[in-house]
Scaffold this motif. Sequence first.
Motif, PDB file in Angstrom:
ATOM      1  N   SER A  44       0.820  -1.054   0.053  1.00  0.00           N
ATOM      2  CA  SER A  44      -0.142  -0.091   0.050  1.00  0.00           C
ATOM      3  C   SER A  44       0.759   1.232  -0.094  1.00  0.00           C
ATOM      4  O   SER A  44       0.127   2.305  -0.024  1.00  0.00           O
ATOM      5  N   LEU A  45       2.263   1.262   0.184  1.00  0.00           N
ATOM      6  CA  LEU A  45       3.124   2.291   0.283  1.00  0.00           C
ATOM      7  C   LEU A  45       3.467   2.610  -1.166  1.00  0.00           C
ATOM      8  O   LEU A  45       3.835   1.780  -2.028  1.00  0.00           O
ATOM      9  N   PRO A  46       3.807   4.042  -1.315  1.00  0.00           N
ATOM     10  CA  PRO A  46       4.384   4.350  -2.643  1.00  0.00           C
ATOM     11  C   PRO A  46       5.759   3.587  -2.734  1.00  0.00           C
ATOM     12  O   PRO A  46       6.754   3.685  -1.647  1.00  0.00           O
ATOM     13  N   GLN A  47       6.182   3.272  -3.752  1.00  0.00           N
ATOM     14  CA  GLN A  47       7.410   2.355  -4.147  1.00  0.00           C
ATOM     15  C   GLN A  47       7.806   2.686  -5.374  1.00  0.00           C
ATOM     16  O   GLN A  47       7.213   3.108  -6.277  1.00  0.00           O
ATOM     17  N   ALA A  48       9.046   2.177  -5.586  1.00  0.00           N
ATOM     18  CA  ALA A  48       9.970   2.465  -6.689  1.00  0.00           C
ATOM     19  C   ALA A  48       9.785   1.295  -7.916  1.00  0.00           C
ATOM     20  O   ALA A  48      10.313   1.360  -8.750  1.00  0.00           O
ATOM     21  N   TYR A  49       8.840   0.425  -7.214  1.00  0.00           N
ATOM     22  CA  TYR A  49       8.573  -0.629  -8.424  1.00  0.00           C
ATOM     23  C   TYR A  49       7.991  -0.314  -9.824  1.00  0.00           C
ATOM     24  O   TYR A  49       8.736  -0.663 -10.633  1.00  0.00           O
ATOM     25  N   ASP A  50       7.149   0.774  -9.474  1.00  0.00           N
ATOM     26  CA  ASP A  50       6.627   1.132 -10.680  1.00  0.00           C
ATOM     27  C   ASP A  50       7.553   1.661 -11.727  1.00  0.00           C
ATOM     28  O   ASP A  50       7.576   1.494 -12.921  1.00  0.00           O
ATOM     29  N   GLU A  51       8.417   2.470 -11.224  1.00  0.00           N
ATOM     30  CA  GLU A  51       9.301   3.250 -12.055  1.00  0.00           C
ATOM     31  C   GLU A  51      10.367   2.234 -12.561  1.00  0.00           C
ATOM     32  O   GLU A  51      10.862   2.354 -13.711  1.00  0.00           O
ATOM     33  N   LEU A  52      10.789   1.261 -11.761  1.00  0.00           N
ATOM     34  CA  LEU A  52      11.823   0.217 -12.181  1.00  0.00           C
ATOM     35  C   LEU A  52      10.900  -0.625 -13.542  1.00  0.00           C
ATOM     36  O   LEU A  52      11.576  -0.943 -14.300  1.00  0.00           O
ATOM     37  N   ALA A  53       9.696  -1.071 -13.159  1.00  0.00           N
ATOM     38  CA  ALA A  53       8.915  -1.698 -14.211  1.00  0.00           C
ATOM     39  C   ALA A  53       8.861  -0.867 -15.779  1.00  0.00           C
ATOM     40  O   ALA A  53       9.006  -1.353 -16.862  1.00  0.00           O
ATOM     41  N   VAL A  54       8.778   0.355 -15.410  1.00  0.00           N
ATOM     42  CA  VAL A  54       8.684   1.203 -16.654  1.00  0.00           C
ATOM     43  C   VAL A  54      10.482   1.433 -17.431  1.00  0.00           C
ATOM     44  O   VAL A  54      10.247   1.268 -18.652  1.00  0.00           O
TER      45      VAL A  54
END
Length: 243
Positions: free
Chosen positions: A98-108
């Motif tokens: 539920s926390l903002p994470q860097a995973y989205d940026e890593l996936a992009v």
Amino acid sequence: MKRTQESTRPQPVDPAVVDPTEEGGTRQRVVDSILHHGPSTTAELAERLDLTQAAIRRHLAGLTESGRVAAREQRVYGSRGRGRPAKVYALTDTGRESLPQAYDELAVQALSYLAKAAGDSAVDTFAAERAQRVEPHFRRLRAEAPERDTAEVLAEALRRSGYVASTQPVRSGTQLCFNQCPVAHVAERFPQLCEAEAKVFSELLDAHVQQLATIAHGDGVCTTFIPNIPVRYPEQSTDREGA
């Protein structure tokens, strides 16, 4: 006299008590404190956040009920004193997600690299393979209850795949809704993810579905229209030659 002095000593103030609209914000502060300091006792959280222990316990109760934190005994290294170890609260996997994470940026970044190195078709292939993960769940549910509405079967299959999916009947069909999208931020950059899902839905339902809204495009909910579909039993053949 001593008791009077203690009673007039300023006490920590719980913002949630003053203003109920701060309830979510205060609980988020509790989560953030555990994130940065690790598993924490009620007393430690109260001191860090300048809240009463009673207020902290109330917020922890809510977070525990929602599955974002879990209580466990505090680990003691070295000699251990008398009595039970203090109870500490730690984030669960649900709490971390539920926390903002860097995973989205890593996936992009990863998909951007894939597109640059192997072309857009490689991203399309990845999106298609990812979307097809729902198919085994759908096939199994259809075999177990072939008489069920296929749109609801798809919604349940998606729930088993980690989506928050629901259905809503509308004129001439059904709306399939996602109140939460696990790849919304990535899909803003790579709409192939949403397009691949819609294609798989059409194939599974043997119907032309239409995406009406997506969280990735700024809508509040992902909505896909599914037209009314006659019930087809899985074992029933569509080949009527010779009938």
